[in-house]
Write an enzyme that holds these catalytic residues in place. Sequence first.
Site: not given
Length: 293
Positions: A55, A84, A117
């Site tokens: 992210y 993750k 993830h």
Amino acid sequence: MQKSLIVPALKFHTGNTIPQIGFGTWPIKGDDCYKAVKFAVINAGYRQIDTAFFYDNHKDISRALKEIFATTDIKRSDLFITSKISRMSHGYEKALEEADKIFKELELDYLDLLLIHNPFVEGLDKQDPKAAEVRLGTWKALEKLKDEGKVKDIGVSKYTVNHFKHLFAHCKHKPVINQIECHPLLFEDEIIKFCRENDIIIQAFSPIAKARPELLENEVIVKLAKKYNKTPAQICLRWGVQQGFVVIPKSTNENRIKENIDIFDWELEKEDFEVISKLDRKLYTGMNPHEIA
């Protein structure tokens, strides 16, 4: 004004617990992320934050956390923070290197939860059987971090039953959670049944299907929203909670951030819950994990 809510917690098979709702942060970055996380925790009462290395917002979250700890009585131990390991860092050494970056970027001594993830291994074909062994190396790295106390619990995301069967044959620590896309139009029966039988909690990402009209304008959902005087999103989130899932909605809109967590002092009647549970039509808004060998 600092807000505190009574949010139920679910217990992992390790004995640790997780709040049943979390604040999702994909794909928020920069000031938007900083402001949203700060508002969600201080003003809306969220105590779980979900992020990931992919992210690219760990530093924004760290900035928000520093201000939260400095200006309120909320402590690190009051929050549940998940990150993750990305699909680009599968494998034992790569996973440990990325984990180190995660801790540095978040400026935290420990994580409550660290996940794989994605079962997809960057650089390999989706159907390449080598991926299973590479993923196993990633899991061994997570187990090491857990044994060292840097991570309280470890889990996976987007895992199917086949992914679990390979992992179970080689793991030391069983995952506590499987984060999968789940909402009223996508119910992974086989995966959910398997996880429930193996004491693995389901965490629903995209629990309102990324606000897709197919869900939020669905005739059944809209009708029930009027009946309960709630938003369609709240109906979907409450359904997820009554399924026994952890839900992680995301928004940068302050009103919606508050609305999304306002789902614990009311419930869907049994017949309404069952009607929603029949809406499944396998609507993926992200990747289909069954495509990954």
